[in-house]
Design an enzyme around this catalytic site. Structure first.
Site, short mmCIF file in Angstrom:
data_model
loop_
_atom_site.label_atom_id
_atom_site.label_comp_id
_atom_site.label_asym_id
_atom_site.label_seq_id
_atom_site.Cartn_x
_atom_site.Cartn_y
_atom_site.Cartn_z
N TYR A 1 13.74 122.53 77.79
CA TYR A 1 12.68 123.49 77.43
C TYR A 1 11.96 123.04 76.17
O TYR A 1 10.72 123.04 76.11
CB TYR A 1 13.31 124.87 77.25
CG TYR A 1 12.34 126.00 76.99
CD1 TYR A 1 11.56 126.52 78.02
CD2 TYR A 1 12.21 126.56 75.72
CE1 TYR A 1 10.67 127.57 77.79
CE2 TYR A 1 11.34 127.61 75.48
CZ TYR A 1 10.57 128.12 76.53
OH TYR A 1 9.69 129.16 76.30
N ALA B 1 11.78 120.03 74.87
CA ALA B 1 11.04 118.79 75.11
C ALA B 1 9.77 119.08 75.92
O ALA B 1 8.69 118.53 75.65
CB ALA B 1 11.92 117.78 75.85
N ASN C 1 0.92 129.84 82.17
CA ASN C 1 1.94 130.73 81.60
C ASN C 1 3.31 130.55 82.26
O ASN C 1 4.33 130.80 81.61
CB ASN C 1 1.46 132.18 81.77
CG ASN C 1 2.58 133.18 81.58
OD1 ASN C 1 2.96 133.49 80.46
ND2 ASN C 1 3.14 133.66 82.69
N ARG D 1 5.56 138.74 86.69
CA ARG D 1 6.32 139.61 85.76
C ARG D 1 6.04 139.14 84.33
O ARG D 1 5.32 138.17 84.10
CB ARG D 1 7.82 139.54 86.08
CG ARG D 1 8.41 138.15 85.99
CD ARG D 1 9.93 138.15 86.20
NE ARG D 1 10.46 136.83 85.96
CZ ARG D 1 10.74 135.93 86.91
NH1 ARG D 1 10.55 136.24 88.19
NH2 ARG D 1 11.21 134.74 86.60
N SER E 1 5.72 127.64 73.01
CA SER E 1 6.88 128.35 72.43
C SER E 1 7.20 127.71 71.09
O SER E 1 6.95 126.51 70.88
CB SER E 1 8.08 128.21 73.37
OG SER E 1 9.27 128.53 72.69
P1 NAP Z 1 9.47 135.39 82.87
O1 NAP Z 1 9.42 136.87 82.79
O2 NAP Z 1 10.71 134.73 83.29
O3 NAP Z 1 8.25 134.92 83.80
C1 NAP Z 1 8.07 133.59 84.16
C2 NAP Z 1 7.08 133.53 85.28
O4 NAP Z 1 6.91 132.15 85.68
C3 NAP Z 1 7.55 134.28 86.52
O5 NAP Z 1 6.47 134.94 87.14
C4 NAP Z 1 8.08 133.16 87.40
O6 NAP Z 1 8.05 133.58 88.74
C5 NAP Z 1 7.09 132.05 87.09
N1 NAP Z 1 7.59 130.71 87.43
C6 NAP Z 1 8.67 130.10 86.90
N2 NAP Z 1 8.83 128.89 87.48
C7 NAP Z 1 7.83 128.75 88.37
C8 NAP Z 1 7.47 127.71 89.27
N3 NAP Z 1 8.16 126.56 89.36
N4 NAP Z 1 6.39 127.89 90.07
C9 NAP Z 1 5.66 129.03 89.99
N5 NAP Z 1 5.95 130.04 89.14
C10 NAP Z 1 7.03 129.89 88.35
O7 NAP Z 1 9.10 134.75 81.46
P2 NAP Z 1 8.07 135.14 80.30
O8 NAP Z 1 8.86 135.42 79.11
O9 NAP Z 1 7.04 136.10 80.78
O10 NAP Z 1 7.42 133.69 80.06
C11 NAP Z 1 6.04 133.41 80.21
C12 NAP Z 1 5.71 132.20 79.34
O11 NAP Z 1 5.93 132.53 77.96
C13 NAP Z 1 6.59 130.97 79.60
O12 NAP Z 1 5.81 129.81 79.56
C14 NAP Z 1 7.58 130.98 78.44
O13 NAP Z 1 8.07 129.70 78.15
C15 NAP Z 1 6.70 131.53 77.34
N6 NAP Z 1 7.46 132.11 76.23
C16 NAP Z 1 8.18 133.25 76.38
C17 NAP Z 1 8.87 133.79 75.30
C18 NAP Z 1 9.66 135.06 75.39
O14 NAP Z 1 10.28 135.46 74.39
N7 NAP Z 1 9.68 135.75 76.53
C19 NAP Z 1 8.84 133.13 74.07
C20 NAP Z 1 8.10 131.96 73.94
C21 NAP Z 1 7.40 131.46 75.02
P3 NAP Z 1 9.05 133.07 89.88
O15 NAP Z 1 10.42 132.99 89.26
O16 NAP Z 1 8.89 134.08 90.94
O17 NAP Z 1 8.51 131.74 90.27
#
Ligand code: NAP
Length: 265
Positions: free
Chosen positions: A158, A160, A92, A18, A145
């Site tokens: 997060y 850290a 990611n 996602r 991030s």
């Molecule tokens: P998201 O929609 O919550 O997606 C996170 C993804 O990581 C999901 O597919 C989740 O799937 C997977 N995941 C989480 N823990 C996992 C684990 N232990 N093993 C395998 N898969 C795992 O979040 P997103 O916003 O797309 O985030 C993607 C990246 O962007 C992250 O690194 C986040 O820190 C970074 N980021 C996001 C934002 C923002 O505003 N959205 C801002 C700055 C940085 P499952 O839960 O099914 O495992």
């Protein structure tokens, strides 16, 4: 958008079920890459993989928890079994929890955050580096991030973890200098995904936490669409990044965004 510039390449995208990961996987598949999607929710990655295959892409889903070293090995083995090589890794996958003041944070949840956001990228890199060096080609992208350098009350794990991930990128880039393998970092800014919903869902009553700003940017429609971030990821792992190593790219950098828009046509 110009041709299939990743034709024949193999990309592992963690957290591909996602949000940013699913959008990035679709972008890389559309550019011709064979994509290996991984996340804990099997249904989500199977659905994304099925959509990519319907669109004539090549994609497989390998479910599992990337904090488990055996799962990480299995992901790489599956990529090799199915597609024969690994050219691109997009680290990611991420979790935001725990969102609590440090004194209240559960130690297991805190440790799990570090394991997902920091240790898992190390495990995956460690597994793919020998292959990439043998191939004489590799592109690693760590999704970080602003929380790596901007403290956010309630998000100590997060912040850290992402700060640690940035230093990991710096050290790795130094080790890779002069090789044909590169590592870079993307700061995606604020993106309209489940992670932002998680932040908005926190009940801050009676705590020192303040999520007002996150509610406000959502209400003002200022969250980026994941497909915009996917274009940046495509640029960062594609031919345009050939000479870049150990660099930190910010989605909010207008000059870079304009360059990406120009390069992607
Ligand atoms: P998201 O929609 O919550 O997606 C996170 C993804 O990581 C999901 O597919 C989740 O799937 C997977 N995941 C989480 N823990 C996992 C684990 N232990 N093993 C395998 N898969 C795992 O979040 P997103 O916003 O797309 O985030 C993607 C990246 O962007 C992250 O690194 C986040 O820190 C970074 N980021 C996001 C934002 C923002 O505003 N959205 C801002 C700055 C940085 P499952 O839960 O099914 O495992």
């Amino acid at each position: 958008m110009a041709g299939k510039k990743l034709q024949g390449q193999v990309a592992i995208v963690t957290g591909g079920g996602r949000g940013i990961g699913a959008a990035a996987a679709a972008r890389l598949a559309a550019a011709g890459a064979n994509v290996v999607l991984t996340a804990r929710s099997e249904e989500e990655i199977e659905a994304v993989a099925a959509r990519l295959r319907q669109a004539k892409g090549r994609a497989i889903a390998v479910p599992g928890d990337i904090t488990d070293p055996e799962v990480v090995e299995e992901i790489v083995e599956s990529a090799l079994d199915q597609f024969g090589r690994v050219d691109i890794v997009v680290n990611n996958a991420g979790v935001i929890w725990p969102l609590e003041e440090t004194a209240d944070a559960d130690p297991d949840e805190w440790t799990y955050n570090i394991a997902t956001n920091l240790i898992a990228p190390f495990l995956l890199v460690r597994n793919v580096l020998p292959l990439m060096h043998d191939q004489g080609y590799g592109r690693i992208l760590n999704v970080s991030s602003d929380a790596a350098f901007t403290p956010v009350s309630g998000a100590s794990a997060y912040c850290a973890a992402k700060a640690g991930l940035d230093m990991f990128t710096r050290v790795l880039a130094q080790e890779l200098a002069g090789s044909r393998v590169t590592v870079n970092t993307l700061y995606p800014g604020h993106v309209d995904t489940a992670m932002q919903e998680d932040i908005r869902s926190v009940d801050t009553t009676g705590t020192r936490l303040d999520t007002t700003w996150f509610h406000d940017i959502h209400a003002r429609g200022e969250l980026a669409n994941p497909t915009r971030i996917a274009d940046l990821i495509y640029w960062l792992v594609g031919p345009w990044s050939r000479t870049r190593n150990g660099e930190f790219f910010n989605a909010g950098d207008a000059a870079w965004a304009a360059q990406v828009a120009h390069d992607l046509g």
